[in-house]
Scaffold this active site. Structure first.
Site, PDB file in Angstrom:
ATOM      1  N   ASP A  92       8.355 -27.665  50.076  1.00 47.28           N
ATOM      2  CA  ASP A  92       8.159 -26.231  50.330  1.00 47.28           C
ATOM      3  C   ASP A  92       8.516 -25.962  51.788  1.00 47.28           C
ATOM      4  O   ASP A  92       7.940 -26.566  52.693  1.00 47.28           O
ATOM      5  CB  ASP A  92       6.702 -25.843  50.060  1.00 47.28           C
ATOM      6  CG  ASP A  92       6.493 -24.335  49.957  1.00 47.28           C
ATOM      7  OD1 ASP A  92       7.265 -23.586  50.586  1.00 47.28           O
ATOM      8  OD2 ASP A  92       5.554 -23.914  49.254  1.00 47.28           O
ATOM      9  N   ARG A 109       8.913 -22.606  53.007  1.00 40.77           N
ATOM     10  CA  ARG A 109       8.738 -21.170  53.269  1.00 40.77           C
ATOM     11  C   ARG A 109       7.948 -20.923  54.550  1.00 40.77           C
ATOM     12  O   ARG A 109       7.084 -21.706  54.926  1.00 40.77           O
ATOM     13  CB  ARG A 109       8.034 -20.511  52.086  1.00 40.77           C
ATOM     14  CG  ARG A 109       8.883 -20.430  50.833  1.00 40.77           C
ATOM     15  CD  ARG A 109       8.099 -19.961  49.630  1.00 40.77           C
ATOM     16  NE  ARG A 109       7.122 -20.963  49.201  1.00 40.77           N
ATOM     17  CZ  ARG A 109       6.327 -20.816  48.145  1.00 40.77           C
ATOM     18  NH1 ARG A 109       6.381 -19.703  47.434  1.00 40.77           N
ATOM     19  NH2 ARG A 109       5.490 -21.769  47.806  1.00 40.77           N
TER      20      ARG A 109
END
Length: 258
Positions: free
Chosen positions: A185, A187
């Site tokens: 991830d 983000r």
């Protein structure tokens, strides 16, 4: 013979000196090349950091407000505001219902999913979470959905499709990313507090099942006073994906009703 021997020794010594000099020059050249590459890498890294944190922006803001309108949808009319994320080609879309100023505002920070939201893919639950969140803030009378262009947990659409190809061979979503040399991830939510502050939101009830998102938002300065579960039932195509999110990414999803 003695002269020839001395001459040969001198020649060998001269050759050795030339070879050593050449080697030293090659080594120096190589070191200079590496140093130049390293300096170039540092310049690129600093440029990236400057764009990311907008060190070159005099107003000290991550976002530039662009436009706003009232948008009729199949879920009702929403106020939509658009921002440009400075230093990138990305935009942030804010979907608003009701008077959101003050404390305990329901907020969903949602990341773009072209495959499910446009193509109707059944491999994930992203579209269902977006629909759930928009319906929730409409029925609740107030709330915000912040829509960010961070496809595939930040790896981009092409990499996401490549990961899907690996998933067809039996790898889960985490394994597929790692096989491609990509993070689980990537983000970022560093500019979300700026949006909330501009809307006058002091604290939020965050609509999410993702503990990483809660942690990232809190570290960025968002005051989260409660969590609202995004309750989504699985289908035959995404049930293993949802299980992976629970088992490997610690998502707060109850599987007792599945």
């Amino acid at each position: 013979p003695q002269l020839e021997s001395q001459t040969g020794a001198s020649a060998r010594l001269l050759n050795s000196f030339c070879l050593a000099s050449s080697t030293a020059m090659d080594r120096t050249k190589s070191q200079n090349t590496i140093a130049s590459m390293f300096i170039g890498w540092l310049v690129q890294l600093w440029s990236f950091i400057a764009r990311l944190f907008r060190l070159d922006q005099s107003d000290g803001k991550f976002l530039e407000y662009k436009s706003e309108t009232n948008l009729p949808t199949d879920k009702g009319v929403f106020r939509v505001r658009c921002y440009h994320v400075k230093g990138t080609h990305n935009e942030a879309i804010v979907i608003i219902n009701g008077q959101v100023e003050g404390k305990h505002c329901p907020v969903r920070i949602h990341d773009q999913c072209f495959t499910s939201e446009v193509l109707g893919s059944r491999k994930c639950d992203c579209r269902e979470q977006l629909d759930h969140s928009m319906n929730f803030i409409k029925s609740n009378g107030r709330g915000v959905v912040v829509y960010l262009q961070q496809e595939g947990r930040g790896i981009g659409l092409a990499n996401k499709i490549a990961a899907y190809s690996l998933q067809e061979r039996g790898y889960d979503t985490v394994e597929a990313n790692r096989m491609l040399g990509l993070p689980d991830d990537t983000r970022s939510y560093h500019f979300v507090p700026e949006i909330l502050a501009e809307l006058g939101i002091e604290s939020v009830h965050l609509i999410t099942n993702n503990p990483r998102k809660i942690d990232c938002l809190r570290k960025s300065g968002v005051n989260i006073t409660d969590r609202i579960t995004a309750k989504i039932l699985p289908n035959d195509d995404n049930i293993n994906y949802l299980k992976t999110k629970v088992e490997k990414m610690n998502h707060l999803i109850s599987t007792t009703e599945w």
